[in-house]
Design a protein around this motif. Sequence first.
Motif, PDB file in Angstrom:
ATOM      1  N   MET A   1       0.848  -1.173   0.000  1.00  0.00           N
ATOM      2  CA  MET A   1       0.000   0.000   0.000  1.00  0.00           C
ATOM      3  C   MET A   1       0.895   1.238   0.000  1.00  0.00           C
ATOM      4  N   ALA A   2       0.511   2.224  -0.722  1.00  0.00           N
ATOM      5  CA  ALA A   2       1.323   3.435  -0.853  1.00  0.00           C
ATOM      6  C   ALA A   2       1.354   4.203   0.457  1.00  0.00           C
ATOM      7  N   MET A   3       2.484   4.865   0.681  1.00  0.00           N
ATOM      8  CA  MET A   3       2.648   5.637   1.907  1.00  0.00           C
ATOM      9  C   MET A   3       1.635   6.773   1.971  1.00  0.00           C
ATOM     10  N   ASN A   4       1.286   7.324   0.830  1.00  0.00           N
ATOM     11  CA  ASN A   4       0.331   8.418   0.793  1.00  0.00           C
ATOM     12  C   ASN A   4      -1.035   7.973   1.313  1.00  0.00           C
ATOM     13  N   THR A   5      -1.461   6.773   0.963  1.00  0.00           N
ATOM     14  CA  THR A   5      -2.736   6.235   1.436  1.00  0.00           C
ATOM     15  C   THR A   5      -2.696   6.015   2.934  1.00  0.00           C
ATOM     16  N   SER A   6      -1.599   5.499   3.449  1.00  0.00           N
ATOM     17  CA  SER A   6      -1.468   5.277   4.885  1.00  0.00           C
ATOM     18  C   SER A   6      -1.474   6.592   5.647  1.00  0.00           C
ATOM     19  N   PHE A   7      -0.827   7.594   5.089  1.00  0.00           N
ATOM     20  CA  PHE A   7      -0.821   8.906   5.717  1.00  0.00           C
ATOM     21  C   PHE A   7      -2.236   9.482   5.763  1.00  0.00           C
ATOM     22  N   THR A   8      -2.992   9.299   4.697  1.00  0.00           N
ATOM     23  CA  THR A   8      -4.378   9.767   4.648  1.00  0.00           C
ATOM     24  C   THR A   8      -5.228   9.050   5.691  1.00  0.00           C
ATOM     25  N   ILE A   9      -5.013   7.756   5.855  1.00  0.00           N
ATOM     26  CA  ILE A   9      -5.745   7.001   6.868  1.00  0.00           C
ATOM     27  C   ILE A   9      -5.398   7.524   8.266  1.00  0.00           C
ATOM     28  N   GLY A  10      -4.156   7.888   8.480  1.00  0.00           N
ATOM     29  CA  GLY A  10      -3.758   8.468   9.762  1.00  0.00           C
ATOM     30  C   GLY A  10      -4.451   9.796  10.027  1.00  0.00           C
ATOM     31  N   ILE A  11      -4.557  10.629   9.008  1.00  0.00           N
ATOM     32  CA  ILE A  11      -5.253  11.914   9.145  1.00  0.00           C
ATOM     33  C   ILE A  11      -6.731  11.684   9.453  1.00  0.00           C
ATOM     34  N   ILE A  12      -7.332  10.710   8.792  1.00  0.00           N
ATOM     35  CA  ILE A  12      -8.736  10.377   9.050  1.00  0.00           C
ATOM     36  C   ILE A  12      -8.911   9.904  10.496  1.00  0.00           C
ATOM     37  N   ALA A  13      -7.973   9.092  10.983  1.00  0.00           N
ATOM     38  CA  ALA A  13      -8.055   8.597  12.357  1.00  0.00           C
ATOM     39  C   ALA A  13      -7.969   9.747  13.363  1.00  0.00           C
ATOM     40  N   ILE A  14      -7.077  10.706  13.113  1.00  0.00           N
ATOM     41  CA  ILE A  14      -6.968  11.850  14.014  1.00  0.00           C
ATOM     42  C   ILE A  14      -8.252  12.674  13.989  1.00  0.00           C
ATOM     43  N   SER A  15      -8.828  12.850  12.810  1.00  0.00           N
ATOM     44  CA  SER A  15     -10.090  13.586  12.693  1.00  0.00           C
ATOM     45  C   SER A  15     -11.216  12.878  13.446  1.00  0.00           C
ATOM     46  N   MET A  16     -11.250  11.552  13.333  1.00  0.00           N
ATOM     47  CA  MET A  16     -12.280  10.790  14.040  1.00  0.00           C
ATOM     48  C   MET A  16     -12.092  10.868  15.551  1.00  0.00           C
ATOM     49  N   LEU A  17     -10.848  10.893  16.009  1.00  0.00           N
ATOM     50  CA  LEU A  17     -10.575  11.024  17.434  1.00  0.00           C
ATOM     51  C   LEU A  17     -11.065  12.370  17.953  1.00  0.00           C
ATOM     52  N   LEU A  18     -10.817  13.429  17.196  1.00  0.00           N
ATOM     53  CA  LEU A  18     -11.311  14.749  17.581  1.00  0.00           C
ATOM     54  C   LEU A  18     -12.839  14.784  17.585  1.00  0.00           C
ATOM     55  N   HIS A  19     -13.448  14.107  16.625  1.00  0.00           N
ATOM     56  CA  HIS A  19     -14.909  14.048  16.580  1.00  0.00           C
ATOM     57  C   HIS A  19     -15.470  13.300  17.787  1.00  0.00           C
ATOM     58  N   ALA A  20     -14.836  12.220  18.181  1.00  0.00           N
ATOM     59  CA  ALA A  20     -15.292  11.456  19.345  1.00  0.00           C
ATOM     60  C   ALA A  20     -15.176  12.301  20.614  1.00  0.00           C
ATOM     61  N   ALA A  21     -14.105  13.068  20.740  1.00  0.00           N
ATOM     62  CA  ALA A  21     -13.947  13.943  21.910  1.00  0.00           C
ATOM     63  C   ALA A  21     -15.027  15.021  21.922  1.00  0.00           C
ATOM     64  N   TYR A  22     -15.277  15.631  20.771  1.00  0.00           N
ATOM     65  CA  TYR A  22     -16.308  16.665  20.676  1.00  0.00           C
ATOM     66  C   TYR A  22     -17.691  16.084  20.982  1.00  0.00           C
ATOM     67  N   SER A  23     -17.974  14.891  20.487  1.00  0.00           N
ATOM     68  CA  SER A  23     -19.269  14.257  20.742  1.00  0.00           C
ATOM     69  C   SER A  23     -19.465  13.965  22.226  1.00  0.00           C
ATOM     70  N   THR A  24     -18.406  13.535  22.901  1.00  0.00           N
ATOM     71  CA  THR A  24     -18.501  13.252  24.328  1.00  0.00           C
ATOM     72  C   THR A  24     -18.732  14.539  25.119  1.00  0.00           C
ATOM     73  N   ILE A  25     -18.050  15.602  24.750  1.00  0.00           N
ATOM     74  CA  ILE A  25     -18.265  16.886  25.424  1.00  0.00           C
ATOM     75  C   ILE A  25     -19.691  17.368  25.209  1.00  0.00           C
ATOM     76  N   GLN A  26     -20.191  17.228  23.996  1.00  0.00           N
ATOM     77  CA  GLN A  26     -21.567  17.613  23.692  1.00  0.00           C
ATOM     78  C   GLN A  26     -22.561  16.774  24.498  1.00  0.00           C
ATOM     79  N   TYR A  27     -22.292  15.490  24.623  1.00  0.00           N
ATOM     80  CA  TYR A  27     -23.157  14.589  25.387  1.00  0.00           C
ATOM     81  C   TYR A  27     -23.179  14.978  26.856  1.00  0.00           C
ATOM     82  N   ARG A  28     -22.023  15.298  27.416  1.00  0.00           N
ATOM     83  CA  ARG A  28     -21.960  15.713  28.829  1.00  0.00           C
ATOM     84  C   ARG A  28     -22.705  17.021  29.051  1.00  0.00           C
ATOM     85  N   THR A  29     -22.617  17.932  28.094  1.00  0.00           N
ATOM     86  CA  THR A  29     -23.360  19.189  28.194  1.00  0.00           C
ATOM     87  C   THR A  29     -24.856  18.926  28.185  1.00  0.00           C
TER      88      THR A  29
END
Length: 78
Positions: A1-29
């Motif tokens: 698999m190309a390094m560029n694809t793996s890097f993109t998957i890493g960026i997607i994972a970081i974005s999803m992690l930020l989304h999960a944190a935001y969703s939890t904060i919203q839920y607590r509110t």
Amino acid sequence: MAMNTSFTIGIIAISMLLHAAYSTIQYRTLLKITEDEFTGPPYEVLVELMLVMVLSLFAGLTVPGNFRSILPDSDENR
């Protein structure tokens, strides 16, 4: 698999992690507004975090490239 694809998957994972944190904060509110007790994040957030873990592991193992020898006598270390 190309390094560029793996890097993109890493960026997607970081974005999803930020989304999960935001969703939890919203839920607590929301729980504070409704005066309910926080017992843990919603099921959807837990599933998202498991997917983030798998994607991050994949990206972390494939982005750096080939592993190099750490033996002191190796010619690669010179």
